[in-house]
Every structure is written in C-alpha cells, then in structure tokens.
Scaffold this active site. Structure first.
Site, PDB file in Angstrom:
ATOM      1  N   CYS A 108     138.587  -7.316-188.633  1.00  0.00           N
ATOM      2  CA  CYS A 108     138.635  -8.593-187.926  1.00  0.00           C
ATOM      3  C   CYS A 108     137.334  -8.655-187.160  1.00  0.00           C
ATOM      4  O   CYS A 108     137.155  -7.926-186.179  1.00  0.00           O
ATOM      5  CB  CYS A 108     139.829  -8.686-186.970  1.00  0.00           C
ATOM      6  SG  CYS A 108     139.786 -10.227-186.027  1.00  0.00           S
ATOM      7  N   CYS A 111     137.984 -10.169-183.321  1.00  0.00           N
ATOM      8  CA  CYS A 111     138.764  -9.446-182.309  1.00  0.00           C
ATOM      9  C   CYS A 111     139.502  -8.291-182.975  1.00  0.00           C
ATOM     10  O   CYS A 111     138.876  -7.310-183.377  1.00  0.00           O
ATOM     11  CB  CYS A 111     139.672 -10.365-181.520  1.00  0.00           C
ATOM     12  SG  CYS A 111     140.688 -11.473-182.499  1.00  0.00           S
ATOM     13  N   SER A 112     140.803  -8.395-183.143  1.00  0.00           N
ATOM     14  CA  SER A 112     141.528  -7.234-183.637  1.00  0.00           C
ATOM     15  C   SER A 112     142.742  -7.633-184.464  1.00  0.00           C
ATOM     16  O   SER A 112     143.741  -6.926-184.475  1.00  0.00           O
ATOM     17  CB  SER A 112     141.965  -6.366-182.457  1.00  0.00           C
ATOM     18  OG  SER A 112     142.770  -7.141-181.593  1.00  0.00           O
ATOM     19  N   CYS A 113     142.683  -8.772-185.153  1.00  0.00           N
ATOM     20  CA  CYS A 113     143.826  -9.192-185.959  1.00  0.00           C
ATOM     21  C   CYS A 113     144.116  -8.117-187.010  1.00  0.00           C
ATOM     22  O   CYS A 113     143.204  -7.593-187.644  1.00  0.00           O
ATOM     23  CB  CYS A 113     143.536 -10.535-186.625  1.00  0.00           C
ATOM     24  SG  CYS A 113     143.290 -11.845-185.399  1.00  0.00           S
TER      25      CYS A 113
HETATM   26 FE    FE Z   1     141.311 -11.030-184.506  1.00  0.00          FE
END
Ligand code: FE
Length: 208
Positions: A108, A111-113
């Site tokens: 991602c 961010c951190s999906c």
């Molecule tokens: Fe994300």
C-alpha cells in the site's frame, strides 16, 4: 477494523479503535496488569501465525480444489465468503496468481491497507516508508532484501492496495506435495508468500 484506513487523506494512520486499544494497553502495562513482552508475543502470533492461517487455508484449498481456485481468481471476496469463517474488510479482495512467468507482490504505497481478514495484522515493515516506496520502484531489489531471487525471465507485478481493493497472492504449489491434505498444504504457506515478499516452504524445509 472496518474503520481502518478508509480514507487515504486523513492525518493519523491509526483508527479510533486502534487508538483505544493502544490506550488500554498502556494503562494495563503501567498498572502492572500486563507484561509488555507478553503483549508483544500475542501481537507477533497474530502477525505471523494466527492471522495468516485463514489465508494459508484458502491457498491450500485453491491448490487442492480446481473449482475453488477458479472461483477464487474470479471473485476472491465471494469465494472467501463461502468458507464462512472470514468477514470481509474492504469491498473487494482480489487473488493474484503466481506462475513461472509472473510473480505478484502487494503493497500500500499511501498507508497500510492490508487484507486483514485473510492475513491478520500487517507486519511492521509493510507499513514502513522504505517498503512502500521501494516495492514499486525496485521490486526485485526488495525481494533480494527478503532473500528471494527469482529467475530473470519472471516478471514482477506490484499491486497497490487501497481501502476498497486489497490483494492476496496465490503462490505456486511446491513440487512433491501430491495427495497432501489441505491442512498439510497450509503448513507450507507463509505469511510473506501471500504478500509476495517470500516463497512457500518446500516439503524438505518443513521436514527438518
Ligand atoms: Fe492504505
């Protein structure tokens, strides 16, 4: 977890629920109710063992059952839902299949999906700026850092996750596993092999 990262433009990477969990953890540790090392061990187990087990069983089923594999590649959200024990996080889960010609890797960049429902908690490095930027620019270099060397002719495709669309890598089934049970096959499937930063274990590797 449904409120995780639904927007890429908010300031904090932590959802309200995560912030509440952090606050509770801090209080429990400060008051001496909880040993922080025990908490680390629990988080580690969710990152590496308990969380990814759902994904490993899905991969094993796809290896063992051609109809399920076809359904998974066509619509992973629906195929995973038929297994009953997994609740969806984003709108779409997409399974991408590794072949000798193409290796898939997920990231991602913003961010951190992450596909929590099949892989559990994202590893710390997945959320790091170096991984997020280098995975796209130099995927082969990132794989080398993870100790993975692929043949030159294998194309590496990087999939950028969002809150709506998350990816699960379907790794290649290793040789020497004919007739194995799905449980046995799932033991070969590592968390990183489903992110694409690692390969599955071979029968020889788990025999030692
Ligand atoms: Fe994300």
């Amino acid at each position: 977890m449904s409120d995780h990262d639904h927007s890429h433009d908010h300031g904090s990477e932590l959802s309200e629920q995560q912030l509440r969990v952090r606050a509770l953890e801090t209080i429990l540790v400060e008051k001496g109710y909880v040993d922080p090392q025990a908490l680390d061990a629990i988080v580690e187990a969710y990152e590496t063992k308990i969380g990814p087990r759902n994904g490993a069983l899905i991969v094993a089923k796809a290896w063992a059952d051609p109809a399920f594999k076809q359904a998974l590649l066509k619509d992973a959200t629906a195929a995973v839902a038929t297994l009953g024990h997994v609740s969806p996080v984003g709108d779409h889960l997409v399974a991408v299949e590794n072949t000798p010609r193409r290796h898939n890797m997920i990231v991602c960049t913003l961010c951190s999906c992450y596909p929590w429902e099949v892989l559990g908690l994202p590893p710390v490095w997945y959320k790091s700026a170096p991984y997020r930027s280098r995975a796209v620019k130099d995927p082969r270099g990132v794989l080398a850092d993870f100790g993975v060397a692929l043949p030159k002719e294998t194309e590496i495709r990087v999939w950028d996750s969002t809150a709506e669309t998350r990816f699960l890598v379907l790794p290649m089934r290793p040789a020497g596993t004919d007739g194995w049970t799905e449980e046995g096959l799932a033991d070969l499937v590592t968390r990183d092999s489903m992110i694409g930063t690692g390969l599955v274990r071979t029968p020889a590797e788990i025999a030692t």
